[in-house]
Motif scaffolding. Sequence first.
Motif, PDB file in Angstrom:
ATOM      1  N   CYS A  73       0.820  -1.207   0.000  1.00  0.00           N
ATOM      2  CA  CYS A  73       0.000   0.000   0.000  1.00  0.00           C
ATOM      3  C   CYS A  73       0.858   1.262   0.000  1.00  0.00           C
ATOM      4  CB  CYS A  73      -0.936  -0.013   1.211  1.00  0.00           C
ATOM      5  SG  CYS A  73      -0.084  -0.250   2.777  1.00  0.00           S
ATOM      6  N   CYS A  79       6.255   1.081   4.793  1.00  0.00           N
ATOM      7  CA  CYS A  79       5.825  -0.205   5.336  1.00  0.00           C
ATOM      8  C   CYS A  79       5.849  -1.326   4.317  1.00  0.00           C
ATOM      9  CB  CYS A  79       4.427  -0.085   5.937  1.00  0.00           C
ATOM     10  SG  CYS A  79       3.115   0.089   4.711  1.00  0.00           S
ATOM     11  N   ARG A  82       3.678  -4.683   4.558  1.00  0.00           N
ATOM     12  CA  ARG A  82       3.342  -5.112   5.913  1.00  0.00           C
ATOM     13  C   ARG A  82       1.844  -5.021   6.225  1.00  0.00           C
ATOM     14  NH1 ARG A  82       8.678  -3.191   6.733  1.00  0.00           N
ATOM     15  NH2 ARG A  82       9.926  -4.601   8.032  1.00  0.00           N
ATOM     16  N   CYS A  83       1.195  -3.973   5.732  1.00  0.00           N
ATOM     17  CA  CYS A  83      -0.240  -3.800   6.002  1.00  0.00           C
ATOM     18  C   CYS A  83      -1.048  -4.937   5.404  1.00  0.00           C
ATOM     19  CB  CYS A  83      -0.727  -2.471   5.450  1.00  0.00           C
ATOM     20  SG  CYS A  83       0.051  -1.034   6.226  1.00  0.00           S
ATOM     21  N   ARG A  84      -0.771  -5.250   4.152  1.00  0.00           N
ATOM     22  CA  ARG A  84      -1.506  -6.328   3.498  1.00  0.00           C
ATOM     23  C   ARG A  84      -1.133  -7.684   4.087  1.00  0.00           C
ATOM     24  NH1 ARG A  84      -1.590  -4.684  -2.937  1.00  0.00           N
ATOM     25  NH2 ARG A  84      -3.036  -2.936  -2.721  1.00  0.00           N
ATOM     26  N   ARG A  87      -3.164  -8.074   7.193  1.00  0.00           N
ATOM     27  CA  ARG A  87      -4.546  -8.383   6.833  1.00  0.00           C
ATOM     28  C   ARG A  87      -4.683  -9.849   6.433  1.00  0.00           C
ATOM     29  NH1 ARG A  87      -5.407  -4.673   2.636  1.00  0.00           N
ATOM     30  NH2 ARG A  87      -5.011  -3.062   4.170  1.00  0.00           N
TER      31      ARG A  87
END
Length: 201
Positions: A73, A79, A82-84, A87
């Motif tokens: 993202c 990041c 890392r966010c995905r 999730r």
Amino acid sequence: MCTGKCARCIGLFLIPLAFICIVANVLLIFPNAERTWTDHITLQVWLMGGIVGGGLFILCPGCAAIRAGGKGCCGAGCCGNRCRMLRSVFSSIFGTFGSAYCLIVSATALAHGPLCDLGSGDWQYPFKDYANGTNYLVNQTLWTICKQPKNIVMWNVVLFSILLGASAIELAFCMLQVVNGCIGVFCGDCRKNKRKEDDGL
């Protein structure tokens, strides 16, 4: 293999397995591909282990894993992916419960056997508590006890075996993605480092 590529591969395996489970469960609702017997379906078919557990519950982690294998993202910045990845970890935990549910329902269905007419309009689970203790799965001569629907034992055994095998693979992949996703969350996507090296060249 980096965490991003691994996540994408897992997602690409999970989605076809989810559709296989859905199709197998739908076929179980229509023995011998006929609508005549839909009012005499085993409890395990109506529990929708393949449609709900091995199907819909797996589509979410499958899509999340594929997205985790794409561009992050924030790109290659703060990041990375890392966010995905995070999730996909939560989605895979969700999928683990779904696949486990399908696995338990399928195993129970195979243990109890199908609901069938014994010849006089008497609908029973003839193999659930079979008198001499012989396992009907290994003794196909017992299958002739069921008169209607025709080939109902074979129909149930094959389709529930497919559900059992597919859900076991889904469970393994979801657990693998939980581990892979956690590594991706803490260590980042190794492809980010590769891009930096390529840019340096």
